[in-house]
Structures are given as C-alpha cells and as structure tokens.
Design a protein around this motif. Structure first.
Motif, PDB file in Angstrom:
ATOM      1  N   ALA A  36     -37.073  34.046   3.022  1.00  0.00           N
ATOM      2  CA  ALA A  36     -37.967  34.908   1.596  1.00  0.00           C
ATOM      3  C   ALA A  36     -38.563  35.935   2.304  1.00  0.00           C
ATOM      4  O   ALA A  36     -38.112  36.783   1.582  1.00  0.00           O
ATOM      5  N   LEU A  37     -37.904  36.827   3.608  1.00  0.00           N
ATOM      6  CA  LEU A  37     -38.142  37.830   3.603  1.00  0.00           C
ATOM      7  C   LEU A  37     -36.876  38.852   3.387  1.00  0.00           C
ATOM      8  O   LEU A  37     -36.782  39.770   2.673  1.00  0.00           O
ATOM      9  N   ARG A  38     -35.784  37.887   3.244  1.00  0.00           N
ATOM     10  CA  ARG A  38     -34.265  38.406   2.458  1.00  0.00           C
ATOM     11  C   ARG A  38     -34.517  38.638   1.293  1.00  0.00           C
ATOM     12  O   ARG A  38     -34.106  39.440   1.010  1.00  0.00           O
ATOM     13  N   ARG A  39     -35.022  37.546   0.623  1.00  0.00           N
ATOM     14  CA  ARG A  39     -35.555  37.681  -1.352  1.00  0.00           C
ATOM     15  C   ARG A  39     -36.677  39.451  -1.549  1.00  0.00           C
ATOM     16  O   ARG A  39     -36.416  39.687  -2.963  1.00  0.00           O
ATOM     17  N   ILE A  40     -37.072  39.766  -0.155  1.00  0.00           N
ATOM     18  CA  ILE A  40     -38.115  41.095  -0.764  1.00  0.00           C
ATOM     19  C   ILE A  40     -37.711  42.125  -0.015  1.00  0.00           C
ATOM     20  O   ILE A  40     -38.188  43.434   0.026  1.00  0.00           O
ATOM     21  N   ALA A  41     -36.453  41.740   0.767  1.00  0.00           N
ATOM     22  CA  ALA A  41     -35.988  43.156   1.289  1.00  0.00           C
ATOM     23  C   ALA A  41     -35.800  44.543   0.876  1.00  0.00           C
ATOM     24  O   ALA A  41     -35.084  43.831  -1.021  1.00  0.00           O
ATOM     25  N   PRO A  42     -35.559  45.420   1.275  1.00  0.00           N
ATOM     26  CA  PRO A  42     -36.650  45.833   2.240  1.00  0.00           C
ATOM     27  C   PRO A  42     -37.695  46.057   2.386  1.00  0.00           C
ATOM     28  O   PRO A  42     -38.457  46.181   3.299  1.00  0.00           O
ATOM     29  N   ASN A  43     -38.589  45.446   1.577  1.00  0.00           N
ATOM     30  CA  ASN A  43     -40.166  45.285   1.419  1.00  0.00           C
ATOM     31  C   ASN A  43     -41.195  44.219   2.552  1.00  0.00           C
ATOM     32  O   ASN A  43     -39.980  43.628   3.343  1.00  0.00           O
ATOM     33  N   ALA A  44     -41.849  44.508   3.186  1.00  0.00           N
ATOM     34  CA  ALA A  44     -42.739  43.730   4.375  1.00  0.00           C
ATOM     35  C   ALA A  44     -43.583  42.702   3.322  1.00  0.00           C
ATOM     36  O   ALA A  44     -44.032  43.537   1.968  1.00  0.00           O
ATOM     37  N   THR A  45     -44.478  42.041   4.107  1.00  0.00           N
ATOM     38  CA  THR A  45     -45.080  40.689   3.842  1.00  0.00           C
ATOM     39  C   THR A  45     -45.712  41.068   4.896  1.00  0.00           C
ATOM     40  O   THR A  45     -45.338  41.215   5.871  1.00  0.00           O
ATOM     41  N   THR A  46     -47.147  40.775   4.453  1.00  0.00           N
ATOM     42  CA  THR A  46     -47.897  39.862   5.646  1.00  0.00           C
ATOM     43  C   THR A  46     -47.938  37.928   5.984  1.00  0.00           C
ATOM     44  O   THR A  46     -47.466  37.402   5.367  1.00  0.00           O
ATOM     45  N   ALA A  47     -48.385  37.924   7.265  1.00  0.00           N
ATOM     46  CA  ALA A  47     -48.455  36.882   7.579  1.00  0.00           C
ATOM     47  C   ALA A  47     -48.930  35.918   6.855  1.00  0.00           C
ATOM     48  O   ALA A  47     -49.041  34.570   6.540  1.00  0.00           O
ATOM     49  N   SER A  48     -49.759  36.182   6.451  1.00  0.00           N
ATOM     50  CA  SER A  48     -50.624  35.612   5.271  1.00  0.00           C
ATOM     51  C   SER A  48     -49.940  35.089   4.386  1.00  0.00           C
ATOM     52  O   SER A  48     -50.072  33.452   3.971  1.00  0.00           O
ATOM     53  N   GLU A  49     -49.277  35.890   3.642  1.00  0.00           N
ATOM     54  CA  GLU A  49     -48.716  35.458   2.370  1.00  0.00           C
ATOM     55  C   GLU A  49     -47.391  35.027   2.797  1.00  0.00           C
ATOM     56  O   GLU A  49     -47.482  33.457   1.846  1.00  0.00           O
TER      57      GLU A  49
END
Length: 75
Positions: free
Chosen positions: A7-20
C-alpha cells in the motif's frame, strides 16, 4: 506487514496515517501498529511512534527505487 509495504509503495513518496492503512486494508489498527513497528525495525518504513496521528511511508532507500509512481492517495 507485506500488505502495508504494498500500500505504501503505491502512494510513494507520500505518507499516510496508520488509521488510513487499517481502513484501506480492512484490518485492526493494533495489527497495523505492530506491523509498522516491525517494518520500522527492519528499515522498510519511516514512521512515528504509536499514537492517534501516527504517519508512515516507505523508507527513503525504498522510495528511491519507486521513481515513476504518480502521486496518489489511498482510497
């Protein structure tokens, strides 16, 4: 942990919250926190300490490998 990396790879370089991440992956928030702790220890993600506003993103060395990914968010 592998699903979080994906999931994090798909939105890299952005970050997201643990809740999301928990919402996106349909898993318990505690499981996400535990997985983020493991991934941070392995230097796979950059994350904040546990808390309501915990953020996470791929570690810088992994983000460097994902240079052609458009900037998007989880949905």
């Amino acid at each position: 942990a592998a699903a979080i990396c994906g999931a994090l790879r798909r939105i890299a370089p952005n970050a997201t919250t643990a809740s999301e991440l928990a919402k996106h992956l349909a898993v318990d928030r505690q499981a996400v926190d535990a997985a983020l702790d493991i991934l941070a220890a392995l230097a796979a993600v950059d994350t904040m300490p546990r808390g309501e506003d915990r953020m996470a993103r791929l570690h810088a060395r992994l983000r460097a490998r994902v240079s052609d990914v458009p900037v998007v968010g989880l949905s």
